[in-house]
Design a protein around this motif. Sequence first.
Motif, short mmCIF file in Angstrom:
data_model
loop_
_atom_site.label_atom_id
_atom_site.label_comp_id
_atom_site.label_asym_id
_atom_site.label_seq_id
_atom_site.Cartn_x
_atom_site.Cartn_y
_atom_site.Cartn_z
N HIS A 66 0.72 -1.20 0.03
CA HIS A 66 -0.10 0.01 -0.11
C HIS A 66 0.86 1.20 0.00
N TRP A 67 2.28 1.07 0.44
CA TRP A 67 3.05 2.44 0.39
C TRP A 67 4.38 2.02 0.89
N ILE A 68 5.47 2.76 0.19
CA ILE A 68 6.82 2.58 0.47
C ILE A 68 7.25 3.88 0.56
N LEU A 69 8.10 4.38 1.44
CA LEU A 69 8.70 5.44 1.91
C LEU A 69 10.25 5.28 1.87
N TYR A 70 11.18 5.86 1.77
CA TYR A 70 12.67 5.44 2.01
C TYR A 70 13.51 6.88 2.10
N ASN A 71 14.53 6.76 2.62
CA ASN A 71 15.49 7.67 2.88
C ASN A 71 14.92 9.01 3.69
N LEU A 72 13.94 8.78 4.61
CA LEU A 72 13.41 9.45 5.85
C LEU A 72 14.76 9.83 6.64
N PRO A 73 15.03 11.19 6.90
CA PRO A 73 16.10 11.48 7.77
C PRO A 73 15.88 11.06 9.08
N PRO A 74 17.19 10.48 9.51
CA PRO A 74 17.02 9.72 10.96
C PRO A 74 16.49 10.66 12.11
N GLY A 75 16.30 11.96 12.00
CA GLY A 75 15.82 12.85 13.02
C GLY A 75 14.34 12.81 12.74
N THR A 76 13.85 12.30 12.05
CA THR A 76 12.10 12.41 11.62
C THR A 76 11.65 11.45 12.69
N ASP A 86 4.50 16.85 -0.85
CA ASP A 86 4.55 18.19 -0.15
C ASP A 86 4.99 18.07 1.21
N THR A 87 4.67 17.06 2.01
CA THR A 87 4.90 17.22 3.47
C THR A 87 5.81 16.02 3.92
N LEU A 88 6.49 15.48 3.06
CA LEU A 88 7.46 14.36 3.36
C LEU A 88 8.66 15.38 3.80
N PRO A 89 9.39 14.81 4.53
CA PRO A 89 10.93 15.33 4.87
C PRO A 89 11.73 15.57 3.59
N PRO A 90 12.49 16.47 3.67
CA PRO A 90 13.36 16.64 2.31
C PRO A 90 14.47 15.42 2.13
N GLY A 91 14.52 14.97 0.95
CA GLY A 91 15.49 13.83 0.77
C GLY A 91 14.40 12.47 0.83
N SER A 92 13.13 12.60 1.19
CA SER A 92 12.66 11.34 1.12
C SER A 92 12.24 10.90 -0.26
N HIS A 93 12.01 9.67 -0.20
CA HIS A 93 11.44 9.15 -1.58
C HIS A 93 10.24 8.15 -1.38
N GLU A 94 9.41 7.98 -2.26
CA GLU A 94 8.38 6.95 -2.44
C GLU A 94 8.39 5.90 -3.34
#
Length: 165
Positions: A66-76, A86-94
């Motif tokens: 249903h959903w894949i997110l990767y490279n969320l910053p470790p401080g998230t 638009d609301t995902l942390p910078p550098g995140s990918h789907e």
Amino acid sequence: MAKPLHLTSPRFRDGDPIPIAFTAEGEDKAPPLNWGEVPPGTRSLALMVEDPDAPDPRHPQRTWCHWILYNLPPGTRGLPEGASPDTLPPGSHEGLNDWQRPGYGGPCPPIGRHRYFYRLYALDTVLADLGSPTRAQFLAAIRGHVLAEAELIGTYEKTHPHVSA
């Protein structure tokens, strides 16, 4: 001693039904998610939502992504309700869900009550830009890099069985 990685939502508890707003019968938006500290050495976070009960929980034949997110910053420390590019942390990918599109696709089980596994991964690396990976490509990319994993399970059964995604 560090606490283990955990994953929660202010909208449903582990094992409880997912509110209709976060399903294809509702607003089809991602629920808000929260987590705490990550293990030492975490370089990025990843999230996958999947249904192992497709198409029928009595006779499952596949796991539906249903959903894949990767490279969320470790401080998230979480994602807002209705998280989108638009609301995902910078550098995140789907990645691609099993409807072959990026983004969150809410529960829409064809029959019965399904389980939805929200899995958060603490990784020891920042993944290369995978483009829009499928579930199999994402799992292959994180293999050998998972420092910790947390899981939140919600359930859903259609209130109007004639509705389809």
